[in-house]
Design an enzyme around this catalytic site. Structure first.
Site, PDB file in Angstrom:
ATOM      1  N   ARG A   1       1.514  -1.159   0.016  1.00 28.70           N
ATOM      2  CA  ARG A   1       0.205  -0.253  -0.366  1.00 28.70           C
ATOM      3  C   ARG A   1       0.686   1.583   0.017  1.00 28.70           C
ATOM      4  O   ARG A   1       0.788   2.101  -0.824  1.00 28.70           O
ATOM      5  CB  ARG A   1      -0.789  -0.222   1.489  1.00 28.70           C
ATOM      6  CG  ARG A   1      -1.908   1.546   1.520  1.00 28.70           C
ATOM      7  CD  ARG A   1      -3.018   1.068   2.454  1.00 28.70           C
ATOM      8  NE  ARG A   1      -3.914   1.414   2.179  1.00 28.70           N
ATOM      9  CZ  ARG A   1      -4.096   2.719   3.551  1.00 28.70           C
ATOM     10  NH1 ARG A   1      -3.590   2.271   4.587  1.00 28.70           N
ATOM     11  NH2 ARG A   1      -5.269   3.731   4.099  1.00 28.70           N
TER      12      ARG A   1
ATOM     13  N   HIS B   1       0.498   4.321  -2.793  1.00 23.48           N
ATOM     14  CA  HIS B   1       0.200   6.128  -2.268  1.00 23.48           C
ATOM     15  C   HIS B   1       1.491   6.615  -2.228  1.00 23.48           C
ATOM     16  O   HIS B   1       1.024   7.927  -2.580  1.00 23.48           O
ATOM     17  CB  HIS B   1      -0.424   6.071  -1.282  1.00 23.48           C
ATOM     18  CG  HIS B   1      -1.416   5.681  -0.178  1.00 23.48           C
ATOM     19  ND1 HIS B   1      -2.289   5.876   0.795  1.00 23.48           N
ATOM     20  CD2 HIS B   1      -2.229   4.106  -0.886  1.00 23.48           C
ATOM     21  CE1 HIS B   1      -3.479   5.216   0.374  1.00 23.48           C
ATOM     22  NE2 HIS B   1      -3.077   4.406   0.289  1.00 23.48           N
TER      23      HIS B   1
ATOM     24  N   ASN C   1      -3.662   9.359   4.717  1.00 23.34           N
ATOM     25  CA  ASN C   1      -2.061   8.253   4.863  1.00 23.34           C
ATOM     26  C   ASN C   1      -1.729   7.885   5.849  1.00 23.34           C
ATOM     27  O   ASN C   1      -1.439   7.710   6.142  1.00 23.34           O
ATOM     28  CB  ASN C   1      -1.285   8.874   4.444  1.00 23.34           C
ATOM     29  CG  ASN C   1      -1.348   8.974   2.439  1.00 23.34           C
ATOM     30  OD1 ASN C   1      -1.434   8.106   1.967  1.00 23.34           O
ATOM     31  ND2 ASN C   1      -0.772   9.806   2.198  1.00 23.34           N
TER      32      ASN C   1
ATOM     33  N   HIS D   1      -6.192  -5.779  -3.303  1.00 26.63           N
ATOM     34  CA  HIS D   1      -7.199  -5.500  -1.462  1.00 26.63           C
ATOM     35  C   HIS D   1      -6.905  -7.342  -1.144  1.00 26.63           C
ATOM     36  O   HIS D   1      -7.452  -7.076   0.160  1.00 26.63           O
ATOM     37  CB  HIS D   1      -8.532  -4.642  -1.843  1.00 26.63           C
ATOM     38  CG  HIS D   1      -8.274  -3.765  -2.358  1.00 26.63           C
ATOM     39  ND1 HIS D   1      -8.907  -3.220  -1.840  1.00 26.63           N
ATOM     40  CD2 HIS D   1      -7.481  -2.762  -2.007  1.00 26.63           C
ATOM     41  CE1 HIS D   1      -8.998  -1.953  -2.050  1.00 26.63           C
ATOM     42  NE2 HIS D   1      -7.741  -1.355  -1.843  1.00 26.63           N
TER      43      HIS D   1
END
Length: 333
Positions: free
Chosen positions: A67, A71, A99, A197
């Site tokens: 992740r 990001h 975040n 995910h």
């Protein structure tokens, strides 16, 4: 004549877009497989071995480390700007609301320290993060892919940019597709990368609005009612911020295709997961992979999309910098 007139107008309308595309293509062209073969030949081995130690102790970190790379790449490209600390007068990406739940920063610094000990000032934090995300997937029993290297680290990190540019967990396909397109990623990349995910957990605030509608208190109708009942046992109110839920129940530490089976049954945790069933193209892909007959196809697709995402907005050559510590820029903005 109309065709000639439209051709004459285009150069006046698109020069900035063409220049940006050319600059991006040139940067990607400077990435190379084996980029550190002479300057730090054991770089990938060092990252791989340190990652194996990290995941052996904390297998649940595979998802957060993956992740982190996502990001990072969606704000200013894959330049490790998500790792920078806020300074006086500047709130950095990592302190943006989307975040706040990011984890794994300490692991990145640990790997970077190993590389600095072996090859001081050579391997960028952006490349470290890209390699760690690939190795996190591999160690979670997912696919591997060759990573072209040569990224450099950005000097600018903005919480405001992160808040406005990151794909929201509540987004529908048209919105998410627009955000992905702005990064040079297509609809297939959207549905394939959503498969990430399969790893990790999420705090209640990121999906609790699906359980307790602020208007009528009803559950989101796109969410399976039995699954909603189980989630309510964990997230007992809209203010519950401490509890975590697995994004891929029963398999959140293993990279596999079970995420798509959950989505197909209306058990995707986020609105963005549920939204994949409301677009014909993304729904077809979800239902195909959910059969369990095309795991190898998904692994190939994921590898291709990760490679594509890892090329977004990269800095190369003399651009940016090579940080010794990933949280601290050599030049304060």
């Amino acid at each position: 004549c109309n065709w000639l007139r439209s051709m004459a107008i285009r150069p006046l309308l698109l020069p900035l877009a063409l220049l940006a595309l050319a600059a991006s293509s040139a940067a990607v062209a400077n990435l190379e497989i084996g980029f550190y073969s002479k300057t730090c030949p054991d770089a990938e081995k060092i990252v791989r071995e340190e990652m194996a130690k990290i995941i052996a102790v904390a297998p649940s970190l595979a998802g957060p480390l993956l992740r982190l790379h996502f990001h990072d790449c969606f704000v200013r490209g894959c330049d490790a700007s998500v790792l920078l600390e806020s300074t006086e007068g500047n709130v950095a990406e990592k302190d943006a609301k989307p975040n706040k739940s990011l984890r794994g920063f300490g692991s990145v610094e640990r790997v970077k320290a190993k590389l600095e000990a072996a090859c001081p000032g050579v391997v960028s934090c952006a490349d470290v993060l890209t390699l760690m995300s690939r190795d996190a997937v591999v160690l979670a029993k997912g696919p591997s892919w060759p990573v072209a290297l040569g990224r450099r680290d950005g000097r600018v990190s903005s919480a405001a940019e992160a808040s406005s540019q990151l794909p929201p967990a509540s987004g529908d396909v048209p919105l998410l597709a627009k955000i992905f397109a702005s990064k040079g990623l297509g609809l297939k990349d959207l549905v394939v990368l959503s498969g990430a995910h399969t790893l990790g957990t999420a705090h209640c605030p990121s999906f609790v609005d699906r359980l307790y509608n602020t208007t009528d208190g009803l559950v989101d109708p796109s969410l399976d009612s039995e699954y909603a009942d189980k989630l309510r046992l964990k997230c007992r109110s809209v203010d519950d911020r401490a509890m975590l839920s697995e994004m891929d129940p029963g398999s959140f530490k293993t990279f596999d295709t079970s995420y798509y089976r959950h989505v197909a049954k209306r058990r995707g945790l986020f609105r963005s997961d549920a939204a994949l069933l409301f677009d014909a193209d993304t729904r077809d892909y979800v239902q195909r992979i959910a059969t369990g007959k095309f795991d190898a196809e998904f692994f190939r697709d994921f590898s291709a999309s990760m490679t594509k995402m890892g090329d977004v907005g990269v800095l190369t050559g003399t651009q940016g910098e090579i940080r010794k510590k990933c949280y601290l820029s050599m030049v304060l903005s």
